[in-house]
Design an enzyme around this catalytic site. Structure first.
Site, PDB file in Angstrom:
ATOM      1  N   GLU A 191       0.807  -1.233   0.000  1.00 53.54           N
ATOM      2  CA  GLU A 191       0.000   0.000   0.000  1.00 53.54           C
ATOM      3  C   GLU A 191       0.836   1.278   0.000  1.00 53.54           C
ATOM      4  O   GLU A 191       0.588   2.198   0.783  1.00 53.54           O
ATOM      5  CB  GLU A 191      -0.952  -0.001   1.206  1.00 53.54           C
ATOM      6  CG  GLU A 191      -1.841  -1.235   1.252  1.00 53.54           C
ATOM      7  CD  GLU A 191      -2.819  -1.229   2.430  1.00 53.54           C
ATOM      8  OE1 GLU A 191      -2.694  -0.368   3.319  1.00 53.54           O
ATOM      9  OE2 GLU A 191      -3.714  -2.091   2.456  1.00 53.54           O
ATOM     10  N   GLU A 305      -6.356 -10.560  -1.270  1.00 57.48           N
ATOM     11  CA  GLU A 305      -7.135 -10.345  -0.031  1.00 57.48           C
ATOM     12  C   GLU A 305      -8.626 -10.224  -0.322  1.00 57.48           C
ATOM     13  O   GLU A 305      -9.324  -9.397   0.267  1.00 57.48           O
ATOM     14  CB  GLU A 305      -6.656  -9.068   0.684  1.00 57.48           C
ATOM     15  CG  GLU A 305      -5.162  -9.030   0.937  1.00 57.48           C
ATOM     16  CD  GLU A 305      -4.704  -7.809   1.745  1.00 57.48           C
ATOM     17  OE1 GLU A 305      -5.559  -7.100   2.309  1.00 57.48           O
ATOM     18  OE2 GLU A 305      -3.490  -7.582   1.804  1.00 57.48           O
TER      19      GLU A 305
HETATM   20  C1  XIL Z   1      -6.081  -6.239   8.473  1.00 55.21           C
HETATM   21  C2  XIL Z   1      -6.440  -7.437   9.346  1.00 55.21           C
HETATM   22  O1  XIL Z   1      -7.383  -8.215   8.683  1.00 55.21           O
HETATM   23  C3  XIL Z   1      -6.979  -6.969  10.673  1.00 55.21           C
HETATM   24  O2  XIL Z   1      -7.155  -8.077  11.550  1.00 55.21           O
HETATM   25  C4  XIL Z   1      -6.034  -5.948  11.311  1.00 55.21           C
HETATM   26  O3  XIL Z   1      -6.616  -5.455  12.491  1.00 55.21           O
HETATM   27  C5  XIL Z   1      -5.722  -4.823  10.356  1.00 55.21           C
HETATM   28  O4  XIL Z   1      -5.210  -5.360   9.144  1.00 55.21           O
HETATM   29  N1  XIL Z   1      -4.939  -4.576   3.789  1.00 55.21           N
HETATM   30  C6  XIL Z   1      -3.922  -5.384   4.204  1.00 55.21           C
HETATM   31  C7  XIL Z   1      -4.131  -6.274   5.380  1.00 55.21           C
HETATM   32  O5  XIL Z   1      -2.887  -5.456   3.537  1.00 55.21           O
HETATM   33  O6  XIL Z   1      -2.945  -6.501   6.111  1.00 55.21           O
HETATM   34  C8  XIL Z   1      -5.197  -5.747   6.293  1.00 55.21           C
HETATM   35  O7  XIL Z   1      -5.423  -6.709   7.319  1.00 55.21           O
HETATM   36  C9  XIL Z   1      -6.446  -5.454   5.522  1.00 55.21           C
HETATM   37  C10 XIL Z   1      -6.195  -4.402   4.479  1.00 55.21           C
END
Ligand code: XIL
Length: 420
Positions: A191, A305
C-alpha cells in the site's frame, strides 16, 4: 537478536500445538467421521449425524474443494489465516487444510506482531502458520515486510532518519532470512500509493517515506531478494480493481511505480491486487488491461485479499448471499481467466472471523454480521464459494506443477522445521 523468546506479544491460545492436535485426534476417535463432517453438509447441525456419511450437494471436500479445482487449472487458491484459530478450533483448521493450497498470515508476520521491542523478534505465531502450511502441503505468502500500518508503538521514538534504513534492512534480513526458501512469495511493500497525499509520484506519506524518501521501496525489494532468493517479490495494493476515476488513477500510479522499479533493475516478480470489494462491484476493461500489461512485463498477478462486503444490501441473508456471490462471479471470472494470475486468496475463510465486522466504516448500519467469505459462520459453504469455484473452472485446464491437488488434514504432530 533473533529467536523464539520475544516476550511482548501475547499468545492468543493457551493450548499448545500438541494439545490441540491431540484433541483433534480425540474428536476423530470419539465421534468418528460424523463429528468432523457437518461442515459443507446441507443438514442443520442437529441432524448432521444422520446424513453425514452420504455426500450432499454441499459436500465440498477433497476433489470438490477449491484447492483441488485450482490445482487442475494451474491456480493456487487459499486464504488469510490466524494461528490462534488454527491452534484452537479444529473445524477452522480442517477447513483451511481442506480448501487452501496457499495461505497467508492475516497479521502474524506484520512488524507489530514480530517486533515486541527494538531488539527482539517473536516468531512463534508466524512459525505456527508456516508449520501448519508445510504439514498440509500448502504454500505460504509472507505479509508483509514494509507497510505504514501495524508499526509497533516503540517505532516512533526509536526509528529516526539516521537509522531508518538500518532498521528496515535488518528487519528484512532477519524475517525474510528466517523463512528463506520456504515461502511462495513476500508482500515486500504494501500500500505505498495514496493519491490523496498529493505527490506527483503518487507515493503515500508513510512513516517510511517520511524517514527515507522514495528509496525505501527499492531498498526493501533489494534486501528481500538478498535474504530470500526464491520467494516471489510482490508489490501489493488496494483500490485498483474498478474503473472509477479514482481507481483508474491509482492503478496508473501503481503501474508507473512498477515500471520505474523495473527500469532501475529492482527485483520484482508480482503485483498483488487486494480485491476488498463491495457487493455490486465489477471489474471493467481497465483491470484486465492492467493484468495483461503486467504479463507483458513478465510479472505474475495475485489476488491477495478478496472479500465482498454486503453493507449496502438489505438484511435478508439470501439476498445478501446472492449479491456477494454475484460479485465474486463477476469479478473472478474474467480475472482468473488471465494466465499470469497464478494465485487467488480470500481475506479469511469463514464469516466467523472476517475483519470487516471490526471495521467501523465498513460494518452494516443494522449491526448484522457481514457475510463476505466462501464459508459462513458455521463453516457451511456460501454461494460465494460456488461462484469462486466456478470462476476457477473457467480457466484453461493446466496442472499446477508439483502440487498435491488436495492433502488431508493430518491430526498428528507435524515435524517442526528448523528455521535457524
Ligand atoms: C487487516 C487485518 O485483517 C486486521 O485483523 C487488522 O486489524 C488490520 O489489518 N490490507 C492489508 C491487510 O494489507 O494486512 C489488512 O489486514 C487489511 C487491508
Amino acid at each position: 537478536m533473533s529467536g523464539n523468546d520475544g516476550s511482548g506479544v501475547r499468545r492468543g491460545s493457551a493450548k499448545t500445538r500438541r494439545e490441540f492436535l491431540t484433541s483433534a485426534a480425540a474428536v476423530t476417535a470419539a465421534g468418528g467421521m460424523a463429528s468432523l463432517l457437518p461442515l459443507g453438509c446441507e443438514q442443520p447441525k442437529s441432524k448432521a449425524g444422520q446424513g453425514a456419511l452420504a455426500p450432499t450437494l454441499n459436500d465440498v471436500s477433497g476433489p470438490r474443494s477449491l484447492r483441488a479445482h485450482g490445482a487442475a487449472r494451474g491456480l493456487l487458491v487459499g486464504c488469510a489465516v490466524n494461528p490462534d484459530h488454527l491452534d484452537g478450533e479444529p473445524e477452522y483448521a480442517r477447513t483451511v487444510a481442506e480448501q487452501a493450497s496457499i495461505v497467508v498470515p492475516e497479521n502474524a508476520m506484520k512488524w507489530a506482531a514480530l517486533r515486541p521491542n527494538p531488539t527482539q523478534y517473536d516468531f512463534r505465531r508466524a512459525d505456527d502458520v508456516v508449520v501448519f502450511a508445510l504439514s498440509h502441503e500448502q504454500k505460504v505468502r509472507g505479509h508483509n515486510l514494509c507497510w505504514h500500518e501495524a508499526i509497533p508503538a516503540w517505532f516512533a521514538g526509536t526509528v529516526t532518519k539516521e537509522n531508518a534504513a538500518q532498521y528496515l534492512t535488518q528487519h528484512i534480513q532477519t524475517v525474510a532470512g528466517r523463512y528463506a526458501g520456504k515461502l511462495h512469495s513476500w508482500d515486500v511493500v504494501n500500500e505505498a500509493i495514496e493519491l490523496k497525499d498529493g505527490r506527483p509520484d503518487g507515493l503515500r506519506n508513510s512513516p517510511w517515506l517520511e524517514l527515507m524518501g522514495p528509496s525505501y521501496i527499492e531498498l526493501a525489494f533489494r534486501t528481500a531478494r538478498e535474504a530470500d532468493g526464491t520467494a516471489l517479490l510482490t508489490y501489493n495494493d488496494y483500490g485498483i480493481e474498478l474503473d472509477t476515476q479514482e481507481q483508474i488513477d491509482k492503478r496508473g500510479q501503481v503501474m508507473m511505480l512498477v515500471r520505474r522499479m523495473q527500469a532501475r533493475g529492482v527485483p520484482i516478480d508480482a503485483v498483488g491486487i487486494q480485491s476488498h470489494l463491495s457487493a455490486g462491484d465489477a471489474p471493467g476493461a481497465g483491470l484486465i488491461h492492467f493484468i495483461r500489461e503486467l504479463r507483458a512485463m513478465n510479472l505474475q498477478v495475485f489476488i491477495t485479499e478478496m472479500d465482498v462486503n454486503d453493507r449496502k444490501l438489505p438484511e435478508p441473508v439470501a439476498e445478501r448471499d446472492a449479491g456477494v456471490a454475484k460479485t465474486y462471479r463477476d469479478y473472478l471470472t474474467p480475472v482468473l481467466a488471465e494466465p499470469n494470475v497464478t494465485a487467488a486468496l480470500t481475506w479469511g475463510i469463514t464469516d466467523r472471523y472476517t475483519w470487516l465486522n471490526g471495521l467501523p466504516h465498513a460494518s452494516r448500519a443494522d449491526g448484522k454480521p457481514e457475510r463476505p467469505l466462501p464459508f459462513d459462520y458455521d463453516y457451511n459453504p456460501t454461494p460465494a464459494f460456488f461462484a469462486e469455484r466456478d470462476a476457477i473452472d473457467g480457466r484453461t485446464a493446466q496442472a499446477l506443477p508439483g502440487a498435491d491437488p488436495y492433502a488431508p488434514f493430518h491430526p498428528t504432530q507435524p515435524q517442526r522445521p528448523q528455521f535457524e
